[in-house]
Design a protein around this motif. Sequence first.
Motif, PDB file in Angstrom:
ATOM      1  N   SER A   1       0.846  -1.187   0.000  1.00  0.00           N
ATOM      2  CA  SER A   1       0.000   0.000   0.000  1.00  0.00           C
ATOM      3  C   SER A   1       0.881   1.237   0.000  1.00  0.00           C
ATOM      4  CB  SER A   1      -0.912   0.009   1.229  1.00  0.00           C
ATOM      5  OG  SER A   1      -1.683   1.199   1.278  1.00  0.00           O
TER       6      SER A   1
ATOM      7  N   ALA B   1      -2.354   3.861  -9.266  1.00  0.00           N
ATOM      8  CA  ALA B   1      -3.331   2.921  -8.709  1.00  0.00           C
ATOM      9  C   ALA B   1      -3.872   1.998  -9.797  1.00  0.00           C
ATOM     10  CB  ALA B   1      -4.464   3.684  -8.036  1.00  0.00           C
TER      11      ALA B   1
ATOM     12  N   ALA C   1      -2.995  -2.116  -9.634  1.00  0.00           N
ATOM     13  CA  ALA C   1      -4.105  -2.875  -9.043  1.00  0.00           C
ATOM     14  C   ALA C   1      -4.027  -4.366  -9.339  1.00  0.00           C
ATOM     15  CB  ALA C   1      -5.436  -2.301  -9.536  1.00  0.00           C
TER      16      ALA C   1
ATOM     17  N   ARG D   1      -2.114  -1.273  -3.662  1.00  0.00           N
ATOM     18  CA  ARG D   1      -3.042  -0.141  -3.618  1.00  0.00           C
ATOM     19  C   ARG D   1      -2.267   1.173  -3.512  1.00  0.00           C
ATOM     20  NH1 ARG D   1      -5.657   0.374   0.669  1.00  0.00           N
ATOM     21  NH2 ARG D   1      -4.450  -1.014   2.008  1.00  0.00           N
TER      22      ARG D   1
ATOM     23  N   ASN E   1      -3.134   5.310  -2.822  1.00  0.00           N
ATOM     24  CA  ASN E   1      -4.094   6.348  -2.458  1.00  0.00           C
ATOM     25  C   ASN E   1      -3.344   7.602  -2.033  1.00  0.00           C
ATOM     26  OD1 ASN E   1      -6.841   4.870  -2.453  1.00  0.00           O
ATOM     27  ND2 ASN E   1      -5.559   3.503  -1.206  1.00  0.00           N
TER      28      ASN E   1
ATOM     29  N   SER F   1      -8.681  -2.366   2.551  1.00  0.00           N
ATOM     30  CA  SER F   1      -8.203  -3.288   1.515  1.00  0.00           C
ATOM     31  C   SER F   1      -8.936  -3.180   0.182  1.00  0.00           C
ATOM     32  CB  SER F   1      -8.279  -4.731   2.027  1.00  0.00           C
ATOM     33  OG  SER F   1      -9.601  -5.045   2.434  1.00  0.00           O
TER      34      SER F   1
ATOM     35  N   THR G   1      -9.849  -0.193  -1.105  1.00  0.00           N
ATOM     36  CA  THR G   1      -9.743   1.227  -1.445  1.00  0.00           C
ATOM     37  C   THR G   1      -8.446   1.480  -2.206  1.00  0.00           C
ATOM     38  OG1 THR G   1     -10.946   1.825   0.563  1.00  0.00           O
ATOM     39  CG2 THR G   1      -9.699   3.568  -0.521  1.00  0.00           C
ATOM     40  N   THR G   2      -8.561   1.958  -3.429  1.00  0.00           N
ATOM     41  CA  THR G   2      -7.386   2.346  -4.200  1.00  0.00           C
ATOM     42  C   THR G   2      -7.760   3.431  -5.193  1.00  0.00           C
ATOM     43  OG1 THR G   2      -5.420   1.494  -5.348  1.00  0.00           O
ATOM     44  CG2 THR G   2      -7.574   0.646  -6.083  1.00  0.00           C
TER      45      THR G   2
END
Length: 248
Positions: free
Chosen positions: A134, A168, A172, A177, A179, A232, A234-235
């Motif tokens: 992440s 992102a 993916a 991820r 953000n 988990s 969220t990207t």
Amino acid sequence: MSKQVILVTGALTGIGRAAALGFAKAGSTVVISGRHEEAGHALVAELRETGADAAFIHADVRREEEIANLVDRVVERFGRLDAAVNNAGTAGRPGPVTEQSAESYAATFDTNVLGTLLSMKHELRVMQAQRAGSIVNISSTYGHGGAAGASVYAASKHAVEGLTKSAALEAAASGVRVNAVAPGPTDTGMLDRFTGNPERRAGLVWGLPLRRVGNPDEVANAIVFLASDRSSFTTGQILSVDGGKSAA
């Protein structure tokens, strides 16, 4: 999140420092980087007081060889890189467009945009091979709106948000991820330098629905969340932590 290996760039002050402490208190192994050795080692001692494993590695995000070495040393020492927070940044030279120069533009974009790009390049090199990880970039509410008197800074944060969304999409399929957190006015040295005087600071506060600036710990809480498995699904998102500024 226990025992995750976390890298935080620009970790020695403000939001980066708060994030490093937040990860340490959550039980993670924390590697911090920056350009000032004495401050770095002092923060490592503070992080270790929480019971966390911590290390400082000197790096300038504007120099690719230093970023590549930073990431390689994290993996060499700890075996992996679970999350990275790309916080290194500068407010640049405040002032209207007519007062900017090629030099002031380059100084801001080299740190805020090139630094983020190079950091992600080498973090993704490791995370995509792991097929997990992440990344949290630090933008600003100015990244999705204009800012009179901070044109170059705002433009650089627009770029960070574009990089975040593009990376992102690219990462993916590898289970990585990417953000960003976009703070509003937050009680840091950068805010003091940007506002320049109590009157301008008060003006910023007046424009916020919550009628106060943020605390670095409040921004750090959002960073720690986005780096964790609790986010988990969220990207490619930009999470504003801004006292309601973007809703007004």
